[in-house]
Design a protein around this motif. Structure first.
Motif, PDB file in Angstrom:
ATOM      1  N   ASP A  78       0.731  -1.179  -0.128  1.00  0.00           N
ATOM      2  CA  ASP A  78      -0.038   0.020   0.000  1.00  0.00           C
ATOM      3  C   ASP A  78       0.704   1.268  -0.082  1.00  0.00           C
ATOM      4  OD1 ASP A  78      -2.411   1.313   0.208  1.00  0.00           O
ATOM      5  OD2 ASP A  78      -2.109   1.733   2.230  1.00  0.00           O
ATOM      6  N   GLY A  79       2.019   1.037   0.720  1.00  0.00           N
ATOM      7  CA  GLY A  79       2.937   2.286   0.646  1.00  0.00           C
ATOM      8  C   GLY A  79       4.083   2.053   1.622  1.00  0.00           C
ATOM      9  N   VAL A  80       4.988   2.911   1.434  1.00  0.00           N
ATOM     10  CA  VAL A  80       6.154   2.737   2.360  1.00  0.00           C
ATOM     11  C   VAL A  80       6.315   4.317   3.016  1.00  0.00           C
ATOM     12  CG1 VAL A  80       8.770   2.816   2.373  1.00  0.00           C
ATOM     13  CG2 VAL A  80       7.590   1.302   0.848  1.00  0.00           C
ATOM     14  N   VAL A  81       6.014   4.381   4.340  1.00  0.00           N
ATOM     15  CA  VAL A  81       6.146   5.587   5.138  1.00  0.00           C
ATOM     16  C   VAL A  81       7.620   5.609   5.634  1.00  0.00           C
ATOM     17  CG1 VAL A  81       5.282   6.928   7.031  1.00  0.00           C
ATOM     18  CG2 VAL A  81       3.693   5.519   5.343  1.00  0.00           C
ATOM     19  N   THR A  82       8.319   6.461   5.589  1.00  0.00           N
ATOM     20  CA  THR A  82       9.580   6.847   5.957  1.00  0.00           C
ATOM     21  C   THR A  82       9.472   8.034   7.068  1.00  0.00           C
ATOM     22  OG1 THR A  82      10.872   5.991   4.187  1.00  0.00           O
ATOM     23  CG2 THR A  82      12.057   7.147   5.468  1.00  0.00           C
ATOM     24  N   LEU A  83       9.980   7.853   8.101  1.00  0.00           N
ATOM     25  CA  LEU A  83       9.876   8.929   9.219  1.00  0.00           C
ATOM     26  C   LEU A  83      11.312   9.599   9.269  1.00  0.00           C
ATOM     27  CD1 LEU A  83       7.385   6.995  10.965  1.00  0.00           C
ATOM     28  CD2 LEU A  83       6.987   9.451  11.174  1.00  0.00           C
ATOM     29  N   ALA A  84      11.464  10.661   9.698  1.00  0.00           N
ATOM     30  CA  ALA A  84      12.969  11.312   9.911  1.00  0.00           C
ATOM     31  C   ALA A  84      12.733  12.218  11.107  1.00  0.00           C
ATOM     32  CB  ALA A  84      13.303  11.925   8.606  1.00  0.00           C
ATOM     33  N   ASP A  85      13.702  12.436  11.890  1.00  0.00           N
ATOM     34  CA  ASP A  85      13.532  13.148  13.191  1.00  0.00           C
ATOM     35  C   ASP A  85      13.888  14.527  12.507  1.00  0.00           C
ATOM     36  OD1 ASP A  85      14.351  14.805  15.333  1.00  0.00           O
ATOM     37  OD2 ASP A  85      14.824  13.245  16.342  1.00  0.00           O
ATOM     38  N   ALA A  86      13.183  15.651  12.381  1.00  0.00           N
ATOM     39  CA  ALA A  86      13.146  16.881  11.880  1.00  0.00           C
ATOM     40  C   ALA A  86      14.129  17.737  12.460  1.00  0.00           C
ATOM     41  CB  ALA A  86      11.835  17.766  12.131  1.00  0.00           C
ATOM     42  N   ALA A  87      14.460  17.618  13.882  1.00  0.00           N
ATOM     43  CA  ALA A  87      15.752  18.115  14.705  1.00  0.00           C
ATOM     44  C   ALA A  87      17.261  17.559  14.274  1.00  0.00           C
ATOM     45  CB  ALA A  87      15.460  18.136  16.156  1.00  0.00           C
ATOM     46  N   THR A  88      17.091  16.340  14.178  1.00  0.00           N
ATOM     47  CA  THR A  88      18.457  15.543  13.711  1.00  0.00           C
ATOM     48  C   THR A  88      18.625  14.759  12.602  1.00  0.00           C
ATOM     49  OG1 THR A  88      18.040  13.522  14.876  1.00  0.00           O
ATOM     50  CG2 THR A  88      18.714  15.219  16.475  1.00  0.00           C
ATOM     51  N   GLY A  89      17.528  15.004  11.629  1.00  0.00           N
ATOM     52  CA  GLY A  89      17.488  14.296  10.320  1.00  0.00           C
ATOM     53  C   GLY A  89      18.660  14.714   9.543  1.00  0.00           C
ATOM     54  N   LEU A  90      19.039  15.567   9.404  1.00  0.00           N
ATOM     55  CA  LEU A  90      20.315  16.300   8.296  1.00  0.00           C
ATOM     56  C   LEU A  90      21.621  15.698   8.903  1.00  0.00           C
ATOM     57  CD1 LEU A  90      19.033  19.819   7.259  1.00  0.00           C
ATOM     58  CD2 LEU A  90      19.134  17.464   6.068  1.00  0.00           C
ATOM     59  N   LYS A  91      21.572  15.530  10.408  1.00  0.00           N
ATOM     60  CA  LYS A  91      22.812  15.210  10.838  1.00  0.00           C
ATOM     61  C   LYS A  91      22.979  13.276  10.911  1.00  0.00           C
ATOM     62  CE  LYS A  91      22.501  18.907  14.125  1.00  0.00           C
ATOM     63  NZ  LYS A  91      22.309  19.329  15.427  1.00  0.00           N
ATOM     64  N   SER A  92      21.991  12.842  10.474  1.00  0.00           N
ATOM     65  CA  SER A  92      21.991  11.359  10.466  1.00  0.00           C
ATOM     66  C   SER A  92      22.808  10.812   9.384  1.00  0.00           C
ATOM     67  CB  SER A  92      20.419  10.899  10.532  1.00  0.00           C
ATOM     68  OG  SER A  92      19.606  11.200  11.416  1.00  0.00           O
ATOM     69  N   ASN A  93      23.386   9.775   9.492  1.00  0.00           N
ATOM     70  CA  ASN A  93      24.106   9.124   8.678  1.00  0.00           C
ATOM     71  C   ASN A  93      23.472   8.160   7.722  1.00  0.00           C
ATOM     72  OD1 ASN A  93      25.953   7.758   7.092  1.00  0.00           O
ATOM     73  ND2 ASN A  93      27.380   7.023   8.754  1.00  0.00           N
ATOM     74  N   CYS A  94      23.054   8.644   6.650  1.00  0.00           N
ATOM     75  CA  CYS A  94      21.833   7.867   5.740  1.00  0.00           C
ATOM     76  C   CYS A  94      22.566   6.676   5.050  1.00  0.00           C
ATOM     77  CB  CYS A  94      21.246   8.612   4.679  1.00  0.00           C
ATOM     78  SG  CYS A  94      20.346  10.245   5.803  1.00  0.00           S
ATOM     79  N   ASN A  95      23.737   6.469   5.355  1.00  0.00           N
ATOM     80  CA  ASN A  95      24.593   5.393   4.383  1.00  0.00           C
ATOM     81  C   ASN A  95      25.231   4.290   5.513  1.00  0.00           C
ATOM     82  OD1 ASN A  95      24.488   6.627   2.029  1.00  0.00           O
ATOM     83  ND2 ASN A  95      26.190   7.947   2.506  1.00  0.00           N
ATOM     84  N   ILE A  96      24.294   4.101   6.637  1.00  0.00           N
ATOM     85  CA  ILE A  96      24.358   2.815   7.631  1.00  0.00           C
ATOM     86  C   ILE A  96      24.164   1.523   7.115  1.00  0.00           C
ATOM     87  CG2 ILE A  96      23.917   1.856   9.909  1.00  0.00           C
ATOM     88  CD1 ILE A  96      23.268   4.600  10.819  1.00  0.00           C
ATOM     89  N   PRO A  97      25.344   0.757   6.763  1.00  0.00           N
ATOM     90  CA  PRO A  97      25.017  -0.548   6.124  1.00  0.00           C
ATOM     91  C   PRO A  97      24.200  -1.429   6.882  1.00  0.00           C
ATOM     92  CG  PRO A  97      27.209  -0.428   7.072  1.00  0.00           C
ATOM     93  CD  PRO A  97      26.446   0.865   7.231  1.00  0.00           C
TER      94      PRO A  97
END
Length: 153
Positions: free
Chosen positions: A128-147
């Motif tokens: 039906d869908g994929v819902v991805t949540l991100a923390d607005a306060a720290t989202g840009l600081k997150s490492n999006c390439n975690i294996p």
């Protein structure tokens, strides 16, 4: 006239640790317009905690603890979905949709692939869908390439 798709809708809920997946899931299961929801939760580690945070856990809540959902237990996911359909057909559980909450380290790609390519699952369920949540306060600081693949899995 198009035929109605009668397969059970599956929503994949994903995002990093602490992004608010369980909070969103709690709001969803309390919403009467959401219908009856079977919840599949994936926990990574020795002790699963998120299922204890779900406010209205029922017999339709399934906790998969055998590792990262995206790479270690896709077979368990397929078995769990097949068991849910069997229980629903037998009248043991009743649900209108399934929500899969991944761990904070899961890659949703293999889960989507399983839903689309496993013949038995694809006959009974539709993404039906994929819902991805991100923390607005720290989202840009997150490492999006975690294996996703951890040693020992």
């Amino acid at each position: 006239m198009a035929l109605e798709d009668t397969r059970v809708p599956v929503t994949l809920l994903t995002g990093f640790l602490g992004a608010g997946k369980t909070t969103l899931l709690n709001h969803l299961i309390r919403d009467p317009e959401a219908g009856r929801i079977a919840v599949i939760m994936n926990e990574f580690g020795d002790v699963g905690l998120d299922h204890d945070l779900i406010e209205e856990a029922t017999e339709e809540t399934v906790l998969l603890q055998s590792g990262c959902l995206c790479c270690a237990i896709l077979g368990d996911l397929a078995k769990t979905l097949a068991a849910l359909i069997a229980k629903r057909t037998a009248g043991k559980v009743d649900f209108d949709r399934v929500v899969i909450e991944t761990s904070g380290i899961a890659d949703p790609g293999p889960i989507v692939h399983t839903l689309a390519t496993d013949h038995q699952i694809a006959q009974a369920f539709r993404l039906d869908g994929v819902v991805t949540l991100a923390d607005a306060a720290t989202g840009l600081k997150s490492n999006c390439n975690i294996p996703c693949r951890m040693s020992g899995l």
